[in-house]
Design a protein around this motif. Structure first.
Motif, PDB file in Angstrom:
ATOM      1  N   ASP A 317      -4.274 -18.454  12.613  1.00  0.00           N
ATOM      2  CA  ASP A 317      -5.379 -19.150  11.968  1.00  0.00           C
ATOM      3  C   ASP A 317      -6.687 -18.371  12.037  1.00  0.00           C
ATOM      4  N   ARG A 318      -6.656 -17.202  12.642  1.00  0.00           N
ATOM      5  CA  ARG A 318      -7.888 -16.412  12.750  1.00  0.00           C
ATOM      6  C   ARG A 318      -8.240 -15.795  11.404  1.00  0.00           C
ATOM      7  N   SER A 319      -9.515 -15.463  11.282  1.00  0.00           N
ATOM      8  CA  SER A 319      -9.985 -14.869  10.035  1.00  0.00           C
ATOM      9  C   SER A 319      -9.615 -13.402   9.925  1.00  0.00           C
ATOM     10  N   VAL A 320      -9.662 -12.683  11.056  1.00  0.00           N
ATOM     11  CA  VAL A 320      -9.339 -11.261  11.068  1.00  0.00           C
ATOM     12  C   VAL A 320      -8.428 -10.976  12.245  1.00  0.00           C
ATOM     13  N   CYS A 321      -7.904  -9.776  12.292  1.00  0.00           N
ATOM     14  CA  CYS A 321      -7.006  -9.371  13.369  1.00  0.00           C
ATOM     15  C   CYS A 321      -7.691  -9.607  14.723  1.00  0.00           C
ATOM     16  N   PRO A 322      -7.015 -10.252  15.668  1.00  0.00           N
ATOM     17  CA  PRO A 322      -7.699 -10.707  16.892  1.00  0.00           C
ATOM     18  C   PRO A 322      -8.089  -9.615  17.875  1.00  0.00           C
ATOM     19  N   ASP A 323      -7.326  -8.523  17.925  1.00  0.00           N
ATOM     20  CA  ASP A 323      -7.679  -7.472  18.878  1.00  0.00           C
ATOM     21  C   ASP A 323      -7.077  -6.148  18.423  1.00  0.00           C
ATOM     22  N   PHE A 324      -7.492  -5.092  19.097  1.00  0.00           N
ATOM     23  CA  PHE A 324      -7.106  -3.747  18.689  1.00  0.00           C
ATOM     24  C   PHE A 324      -5.591  -3.544  18.781  1.00  0.00           C
ATOM     25  N   ASP A 325      -4.965  -4.037  19.831  1.00  0.00           N
ATOM     26  CA  ASP A 325      -3.527  -3.828  20.006  1.00  0.00           C
ATOM     27  C   ASP A 325      -2.716  -4.545  18.931  1.00  0.00           C
ATOM     28  N   ALA A 326      -3.229  -5.665  18.427  1.00  0.00           N
ATOM     29  CA  ALA A 326      -2.504  -6.406  17.393  1.00  0.00           C
ATOM     30  C   ALA A 326      -2.448  -5.635  16.072  1.00  0.00           C
ATOM     31  N   LEU A 327      -3.335  -4.659  15.895  1.00  0.00           N
ATOM     32  CA  LEU A 327      -3.312  -3.848  14.671  1.00  0.00           C
ATOM     33  C   LEU A 327      -1.966  -3.165  14.475  1.00  0.00           C
ATOM     34  N   LYS A 328      -1.291  -2.833  15.586  1.00  0.00           N
ATOM     35  CA  LYS A 328      -0.017  -2.131  15.486  1.00  0.00           C
ATOM     36  C   LYS A 328       1.030  -2.947  14.735  1.00  0.00           C
ATOM     37  N   LYS A 329       0.859  -4.268  14.730  1.00  0.00           N
ATOM     38  CA  LYS A 329       1.829  -5.133  14.047  1.00  0.00           C
ATOM     39  C   LYS A 329       1.638  -5.141  12.535  1.00  0.00           C
ATOM     40  N   LEU A 330       0.511  -4.612  12.067  1.00  0.00           N
ATOM     41  CA  LEU A 330       0.190  -4.642  10.635  1.00  0.00           C
ATOM     42  C   LEU A 330       0.672  -3.355   9.963  1.00  0.00           C
ATOM     43  N   GLU A 331       1.945  -3.060  10.152  1.00  0.00           N
ATOM     44  CA  GLU A 331       2.484  -1.796   9.664  1.00  0.00           C
ATOM     45  C   GLU A 331       2.541  -1.746   8.145  1.00  0.00           C
ATOM     46  N   LEU A 332       2.894  -2.853   7.507  1.00  0.00           N
ATOM     47  CA  LEU A 332       2.995  -2.847   6.049  1.00  0.00           C
ATOM     48  C   LEU A 332       1.628  -2.638   5.413  1.00  0.00           C
ATOM     49  N   CYS A 333       0.578  -3.190   6.032  1.00  0.00           N
ATOM     50  CA  CYS A 333      -0.775  -3.017   5.492  1.00  0.00           C
ATOM     51  C   CYS A 333      -1.136  -1.533   5.397  1.00  0.00           C
ATOM     52  N   GLU A 334      -0.853  -0.796   6.473  1.00  0.00           N
ATOM     53  CA  GLU A 334      -1.178   0.633   6.431  1.00  0.00           C
ATOM     54  C   GLU A 334      -0.202   1.399   5.550  1.00  0.00           C
ATOM     55  N   ALA A 335       1.062   0.980   5.520  1.00  0.00           N
ATOM     56  CA  ALA A 335       2.038   1.660   4.661  1.00  0.00           C
ATOM     57  C   ALA A 335       1.632   1.578   3.195  1.00  0.00           C
ATOM     58  N   VAL A 336       1.095   0.440   2.797  1.00  0.00           N
ATOM     59  CA  VAL A 336       0.626   0.287   1.417  1.00  0.00           C
ATOM     60  C   VAL A 336      -0.498   1.279   1.129  1.00  0.00           C
ATOM     61  N   CYS A 337      -1.426   1.413   2.072  1.00  0.00           N
ATOM     62  CA  CYS A 337      -2.527   2.360   1.875  1.00  0.00           C
ATOM     63  C   CYS A 337      -2.028   3.802   1.876  1.00  0.00           C
ATOM     64  N   SER A 338      -1.088   4.122   2.754  1.00  0.00           N
ATOM     65  CA  SER A 338      -0.538   5.476   2.786  1.00  0.00           C
ATOM     66  C   SER A 338       0.150   5.811   1.470  1.00  0.00           C
ATOM     67  N   GLU A 339       0.895   4.862   0.940  1.00  0.00           N
ATOM     68  CA  GLU A 339       1.589   5.107  -0.324  1.00  0.00           C
ATOM     69  C   GLU A 339       0.614   5.185  -1.488  1.00  0.00           C
ATOM     70  N   ALA A 340      -0.435   4.358  -1.462  1.00  0.00           N
ATOM     71  CA  ALA A 340      -1.454   4.448  -2.503  1.00  0.00           C
ATOM     72  C   ALA A 340      -2.137   5.814  -2.474  1.00  0.00           C
ATOM     73  N   LEU A 341      -2.414   6.331  -1.273  1.00  0.00           N
ATOM     74  CA  LEU A 341      -3.050   7.640  -1.162  1.00  0.00           C
ATOM     75  C   LEU A 341      -2.103   8.776  -1.547  1.00  0.00           C
ATOM     76  N   ARG A 342      -0.810   8.565  -1.414  1.00  0.00           N
ATOM     77  CA  ARG A 342       0.129   9.586  -1.869  1.00  0.00           C
ATOM     78  C   ARG A 342       0.081   9.715  -3.392  1.00  0.00           C
ATOM     79  N   LEU A 343       0.004   8.584  -4.075  1.00  0.00           N
ATOM     80  CA  LEU A 343      -0.023   8.601  -5.537  1.00  0.00           C
ATOM     81  C   LEU A 343      -1.430   8.787  -6.095  1.00  0.00           C
ATOM     82  N   ARG A 344      -2.442   8.348  -5.353  1.00  0.00           N
ATOM     83  CA  ARG A 344      -3.838   8.441  -5.803  1.00  0.00           C
ATOM     84  C   ARG A 344      -4.682   9.068  -4.688  1.00  0.00           C
TER      85      ARG A 344
END
Length: 475
Positions: A317-344
């Motif tokens: 229910d939080r608005s943003v990621c609660p802490d730095f370590d929890a960022l590791k769970k957001l793998e798809l979010c970064e994968a999308v950006c990595s793939e976007a940067l590969r094509l663009r």
């Protein structure tokens, strides 16, 4: 259409031996090398002539390359064997921005150490609560737009966010551009990247002799930017004088501390130049990278659902990621950006020149020969990535097996490589995960135009011509 790989001949070639598009007398290929479409023109010629080939900027030959392995080699041998092309440093010096990005030789190393430390993963970890608070402010702004059913030019909105993040982290001051509509420093900063593109690619430095309206606008903007930077530096000096025994709390204070040290190699001009460098780079590159990712997200309902599920699981229910370590769970979010940067790729062209005579890919290059490396062809090479033309973020989530096809990490050069790899890559990765997770958790995204109408524009970095997105708040 595939890019041509040119085999290395046994007999060394010279620059004059390389294939070249048809050129006019005196101006060469200049009239066909428009700054706003430079990367597209060079990529088209790479498909036709192979790599390397040559273009003529008037009497100046420029070699153009696409092989990722050669680019890796050149980047690893910087700054001792190669440098950025000389016009880059000259133009940035004129604008007062010859900082860690463009500095060469002995001037580069002390600046690099300070910037790398300031943008290290440990510093970003300690900065995370403030970064999360700025992301909360961004959410408030997006929520207001969603209530009013307002279509947002998302690249501009993201630049507000990245300016606030970079300024707070590196300089200890939050400009609060997310809270204001007018009179923000971003308005002046936006004029710098396209001006750099025009001036670095110009045959002659005309602005030193004739001032066009766009040059006068740039100079007025630069006066405002440097006034802003000078006042920020003065406030930092005052804070340090009030607490002389305190350790530097950010990059700006660290640079001022180094400037005041005995036998310092840091100058006042370098301090100001690095403030400008980080303001422009921190605003422009990450904002455009996220904007390209949002284009793919908005066009794919299934991908949005997956991102929502991942973000809901991590954020709750939080608005943003609660802490730095929890960022590791957001793998798809970064994968999308990595793939976007590969094509663009935001850094679609990397420019170098050798300091001495070298042989690269069987071509002998005299010192000072301009080398343009195109980053996208290597990332669209089927020898490096399976189904390279397709947007497949999952390729970044799982270890590649031989029977799944190639996944050559060394061909992914969005952040460069070698000693001068992008120092802001850790911060960019955190911003990407924070923003994508917040937006997909709280909103459904819809692109307000056909994605085919969004064009790639060379404005020093490769930027979208527009990115209008409408947000619908999730229940």
């Amino acid at each position: 259409m595939a890019y041509v790989r040119t085999a290395t001949s046994e007999t060394p070639r010279t620059v004059a031996d390389l294939p070249c598009p048809p050129a006019l007398p005196l101006c060469g290929n200049l009239l066909r090398l428009q700054p706003a479409s430079l990367h597209l023109t060079l990529e088209a010629w790479a498909r036709r002539f192979g790599s390397p080939y040559r273009v003529q900027l008037g009497p100046i030959p420029i070699t153009v390359w696409t092989q990722a392995d050669l680019m890796q080699t050149v980047m690893r041998e910087r700054p001792h064997a190669y440098r950025r092309i000389a016009p880059m440093e000259a133009v940035l010096k004129e604008l007062g921005g010859n900082g860690v990005f463009s500095a060469e030789g002995a001037a580069w190393e002390p600046q690099r150490r300070l910037v790398m430390h300031a943008l290290s993963s440990s510093n970003i970890r300690s900065f995370f609560p403030t970064l999360a608070a700025i992301t909360e402010r961004f959410l408030v702004r997006l929520s207001e737009a969603a209530k009013r059913h307002k279509t947002l030019e998302m690249t501009d909105e993201l630049k507000r966010y990245t300016v606030d993040v970079t300024s707070t982290l590196a300089f200890g001051e939050d400009p609060h551009t997310l809270d204001r509509e007018r009179g923000i420093i971003q308005e002046q900063l936006a004029l710098i990247p396209p001006a750099l593109m025009r001036r670095v690619s110009a045959l002659i430095p005309y602005w030193r002799y004739v001032s066009l309206p766009r040059d006068r606008r740039l100079m007025r903007a630069m006066k405002e930017v440097h006034r802003y930077i000078d006042s920020m530096i003065e406030r930092a000096r005052n804070r340090m004088s009030e607490c002389p025994d305190s350790a530097p709390g950010n990059l700006l204070e660290a640079m001022l501390f180094a400037r005041n040290a005995p036998d310092s190699k840091i100058t006042d001009e370098q301090v100001a130049a690095n403030v400008l460098t980080l303001l422009v780079a921190g605003e422009d590159t990450t904002a455009n990278a996220i904007a390209w990712a949002l284009m793919y997200i908005a066009a794919d309902a299934g991908l949005q659902s997956r991102l929502f599920e991942e973000s809901l699981k991590t954020l709750g229910d939080r608005s943003v990621c609660p802490d730095f370590d929890a960022l590791k769970k957001l793998e798809l979010c970064e994968a999308v950006c990595s793939e976007a940067l590969r094509l663009r790729p935001v850094a679609a062209i990397q420019t170098f020149e050798p300091l001495t005579e070298v042989s690269v890919g069987g071509v002998v290059l005299p010192p000072g020969t301009r080398m343009f490396y195109l980053t996208r062809p290597g990332m669209l090479d089927p020898n490096n990535f399976v189904r390279p033309e397709a947007f497949i973020p999952d390729r970044w989530l799982h270890a590649r097996q031989a029977d799944n096809g190639p996944h050559e990490q060394k061909a992914y050069l969005s952040f460069g490589a070698g000693p001068r790899v992008c120092p802001g890559r850790y911060l960019a990765a955190v911003e990407m995960r924070l923003v994508i997770s917040m937006m997909t958790r709280r909103f459904k995204l819809r692109l307000a135009v056909d994605s085919e109408s969004i064009k790639e524009v060379s404005a020093f970095t490769m930027v979208p011509s527009r990115m209008p997105i409408t947000l619908e708040a999730r229940a």
